[in-house]
Design an enzyme around this catalytic site. Structure first.
Site, PDB file in Angstrom:
ATOM      1  N   PRO A  32       0.972  -1.299   0.059  1.00 36.23           N
ATOM      2  CA  PRO A  32       0.039  -0.015  -0.004  1.00 36.23           C
ATOM      3  C   PRO A  32       0.829   1.328   0.124  1.00 36.23           C
ATOM      4  O   PRO A  32       1.871   1.218   0.633  1.00 36.23           O
ATOM      5  CB  PRO A  32      -0.571  -0.252   1.285  1.00 36.23           C
ATOM      6  CG  PRO A  32      -0.887  -1.714   1.619  1.00 36.23           C
ATOM      7  CD  PRO A  32       0.389  -2.179   1.058  1.00 36.23           C
ATOM      8  N   ASN A  33       0.480   2.402  -0.691  1.00 39.10           N
ATOM      9  CA  ASN A  33       0.793   3.560  -1.064  1.00 39.10           C
ATOM     10  C   ASN A  33       2.236   3.703  -1.532  1.00 39.10           C
ATOM     11  O   ASN A  33       2.700   4.834  -1.757  1.00 39.10           O
ATOM     12  CB  ASN A  33       1.208   4.281   0.474  1.00 39.10           C
ATOM     13  CG  ASN A  33      -0.323   4.319   1.187  1.00 39.10           C
ATOM     14  OD1 ASN A  33      -1.255   4.849   0.409  1.00 39.10           O
ATOM     15  ND2 ASN A  33      -0.448   3.889   2.567  1.00 39.10           N
ATOM     16  N   ARG A  40       4.932  11.069  -2.589  1.00 42.75           N
ATOM     17  CA  ARG A  40       4.453  10.904  -1.318  1.00 42.75           C
ATOM     18  C   ARG A  40       5.706  11.044  -0.263  1.00 42.75           C
ATOM     19  O   ARG A  40       6.603  10.506  -0.271  1.00 42.75           O
ATOM     20  CB  ARG A  40       4.214   9.322  -1.031  1.00 42.75           C
ATOM     21  CG  ARG A  40       4.033   8.869   0.287  1.00 42.75           C
ATOM     22  CD  ARG A  40       3.957   7.483   0.483  1.00 42.75           C
ATOM     23  NE  ARG A  40       3.875   6.778   1.589  1.00 42.75           N
ATOM     24  CZ  ARG A  40       3.907   5.634   2.169  1.00 42.75           C
ATOM     25  NH1 ARG A  40       4.406   4.844   1.548  1.00 42.75           N
ATOM     26  NH2 ARG A  40       3.710   5.406   3.374  1.00 42.75           N
ATOM     27  N   TYR A  45      10.695   9.602   1.817  1.00 46.39           N
ATOM     28  CA  TYR A  45      10.723   8.626   0.877  1.00 46.39           C
ATOM     29  C   TYR A  45      11.427   9.034  -0.549  1.00 46.39           C
ATOM     30  O   TYR A  45      11.786   7.926  -1.319  1.00 46.39           O
ATOM     31  CB  TYR A  45       9.393   7.802   0.105  1.00 46.39           C
ATOM     32  CG  TYR A  45       8.542   7.223   1.627  1.00 46.39           C
ATOM     33  CD1 TYR A  45       9.088   5.903   2.031  1.00 46.39           C
ATOM     34  CD2 TYR A  45       7.567   7.946   2.162  1.00 46.39           C
ATOM     35  CE1 TYR A  45       8.420   5.470   3.038  1.00 46.39           C
ATOM     36  CE2 TYR A  45       6.797   7.534   3.236  1.00 46.39           C
ATOM     37  CZ  TYR A  45       7.569   6.237   3.758  1.00 46.39           C
ATOM     38  OH  TYR A  45       6.658   5.520   4.772  1.00 46.39           O
ATOM     39  N   ASN A  97       8.340  -5.164  -0.205  1.00 44.51           N
ATOM     40  CA  ASN A  97       8.292  -4.104   0.597  1.00 44.51           C
ATOM     41  C   ASN A  97       6.555  -4.084   0.888  1.00 44.51           C
ATOM     42  O   ASN A  97       5.796  -3.680   0.259  1.00 44.51           O
ATOM     43  CB  ASN A  97       8.372  -2.812   0.036  1.00 44.51           C
ATOM     44  CG  ASN A  97       8.438  -1.503   1.039  1.00 44.51           C
ATOM     45  OD1 ASN A  97       7.730  -1.761   2.058  1.00 44.51           O
ATOM     46  ND2 ASN A  97       8.827  -0.337   0.853  1.00 44.51           N
ATOM     47  N   ALA A 100       2.762  -0.416   5.019  1.00 44.96           N
ATOM     48  CA  ALA A 100       2.342  -0.429   6.449  1.00 44.96           C
ATOM     49  C   ALA A 100       1.802  -1.755   6.844  1.00 44.96           C
ATOM     50  O   ALA A 100       1.712  -2.343   7.932  1.00 44.96           O
ATOM     51  CB  ALA A 100       1.198   0.629   6.621  1.00 44.96           C
ATOM     52  N   GLU A 121      12.810  -8.915   3.050  1.00 47.35           N
ATOM     53  CA  GLU A 121      11.836  -7.613   3.515  1.00 47.35           C
ATOM     54  C   GLU A 121      12.561  -6.372   3.172  1.00 47.35           C
ATOM     55  O   GLU A 121      13.895  -6.256   3.520  1.00 47.35           O
ATOM     56  CB  GLU A 121      11.445  -7.797   5.020  1.00 47.35           C
ATOM     57  CG  GLU A 121      10.736  -6.806   5.533  1.00 47.35           C
ATOM     58  CD  GLU A 121      10.658  -6.567   6.989  1.00 47.35           C
ATOM     59  OE1 GLU A 121      10.855  -7.999   7.641  1.00 47.35           O
ATOM     60  OE2 GLU A 121       9.942  -5.559   7.391  1.00 47.35           O
ATOM     61  N   HIS A 123      12.776  -2.030   3.184  1.00 48.39           N
ATOM     62  CA  HIS A 123      12.079  -0.593   3.550  1.00 48.39           C
ATOM     63  C   HIS A 123      12.995   0.254   2.835  1.00 48.39           C
ATOM     64  O   HIS A 123      14.233   0.312   3.037  1.00 48.39           O
ATOM     65  CB  HIS A 123      11.644  -0.440   5.110  1.00 48.39           C
ATOM     66  CG  HIS A 123      10.856  -1.467   5.543  1.00 48.39           C
ATOM     67  ND1 HIS A 123       9.607  -1.712   5.258  1.00 48.39           N
ATOM     68  CD2 HIS A 123      11.320  -2.619   6.206  1.00 48.39           C
ATOM     69  CE1 HIS A 123       9.157  -2.556   5.946  1.00 48.39           C
ATOM     70  NE2 HIS A 123      10.142  -3.357   6.502  1.00 48.39           N
ATOM     71  N   ARG A 130      11.362   5.541  13.439  1.00 49.37           N
ATOM     72  CA  ARG A 130      10.201   6.712  13.115  1.00 49.37           C
ATOM     73  C   ARG A 130       9.194   6.158  14.189  1.00 49.37           C
ATOM     74  O   ARG A 130       9.746   6.149  15.509  1.00 49.37           O
ATOM     75  CB  ARG A 130       9.533   6.091  11.836  1.00 49.37           C
ATOM     76  CG  ARG A 130      10.737   6.745  10.678  1.00 49.37           C
ATOM     77  CD  ARG A 130      10.331   6.226   9.140  1.00 49.37           C
ATOM     78  NE  ARG A 130       9.054   6.973   8.991  1.00 49.37           N
ATOM     79  CZ  ARG A 130       8.083   6.473   7.641  1.00 49.37           C
ATOM     80  NH1 ARG A 130       8.501   5.537   7.103  1.00 49.37           N
ATOM     81  NH2 ARG A 130       6.919   7.199   7.551  1.00 49.37           N
TER      82      ARG A 130
HETATM   83  C1  DHK Z   1       6.873   1.870   3.488  1.00 52.59           C
HETATM   84  C2  DHK Z   1       5.815   2.098   4.394  1.00 52.59           C
HETATM   85  O1  DHK Z   1       4.869   2.643   3.377  1.00 52.59           O
HETATM   86  C3  DHK Z   1       5.527   2.515   5.542  1.00 52.59           C
HETATM   87  O2  DHK Z   1       4.383   2.129   6.098  1.00 52.59           O
HETATM   88  C4  DHK Z   1       6.475   1.579   6.214  1.00 52.59           C
HETATM   89  C5  DHK Z   1       8.066   1.433   4.630  1.00 52.59           C
HETATM   90  C6  DHK Z   1       8.203   1.792   5.904  1.00 52.59           C
HETATM   91  C7  DHK Z   1       9.474   2.003   3.798  1.00 52.59           C
HETATM   92  O3  DHK Z   1      10.122   2.567   4.405  1.00 52.59           O
HETATM   93  O4  DHK Z   1       9.463   1.587   2.647  1.00 52.59           O
HETATM   94  O5  DHK Z   1       6.396   1.781   7.492  1.00 52.59           O
END
Ligand code: DHK
Length: 168
Positions: A32-33, A40, A45, A97, A100, A121, A123, A130
């Site tokens: 997601p996202n 974003r 990021y 990845n 959330a 995994e 990130h 955080r």
């Molecule tokens: C990406 C997200 O969307 C967060 O919800 C995670 C992760 C961290 C990232 O750092 O890629 O907490």
């Protein structure tokens, strides 16, 4: 002469084909996202888009004689289904990845455990530094490695580590 050339050509394309089918195929998943990368929260990021990350992974995989298939979904069920069928679909390993869902999803834990493929995994940020809820990863116990905090390079490092492991 022409016949010999044709035979050589046939044998070369057979080699190419079999090298292609032998090459490791890696499934790269983003949750997601992550489709919003580049727009974003760029202070967290960065400005690289997911499409750019996917392009980079494709060329890094090719350079190592491997292939990646990159997918993103905002829906947990899509990720669960893709993980569950990854072995049947010929993938040798997974880079994920989970966004959330990292912090909440027992369904992803079960899917990764159930499929039994080596999984890394990833990130982009460093979740441990955080909000407190990001300090727990539900999938950590069933992945063989974790990469965090390197920005978009986290994906590349994860792919490289996974290929090292699969080739060992
Ligand atoms: C990406 C997200 O969307 C967060 O919800 C995670 C992760 C961290 C990232 O750092 O890629 O907490």
């Amino acid at each position: 002469m022409a016949t010999r050339r044709a035979a050589k050509q046939r044998s070369r394309s057979a080699t190419t084909r079999s090298a292609g089918s032998r090459s490791l195929k890696i499934l790269v998943l983003s949750g997601p996202n992550l489709d919003r990368l580049g727009r974003r929260e760029p202070e967290i990021y960065g400005s690289t888009t997911l499409a750019q990350i996917h392009e980079r992974l494709a060329s890094e995989a090719t350079a190592r004689g491997a292939r990646v298939e990159c997918r993103q979904s905002n829906h947990e069920g899509d990720l669960v289904t893709w993980i569950g069928t990854a072995g049947d679909d010929g993938f040798a390993g997974i880079v994920i990845n989970p966004g959330a869902l990292t912090h909440t999803s027992y369904a992803l834990y079960d899917a990764i455990k159930g499929v039994g493929l080596p999984t890394v995994e990833v990130h982009i940020s460093k979740p441990d530094a955080r909000e407190p809820f990001r300090r727990r990863s539900r999938v950590a116990p069933v992945v063989f490695g974790r990469v965090a905090g390197f920005g978009p390079s986290s994906y590349s490092l994860a792919l490289s580590g996974l290929l090292d492991r699969l080739e060992a």
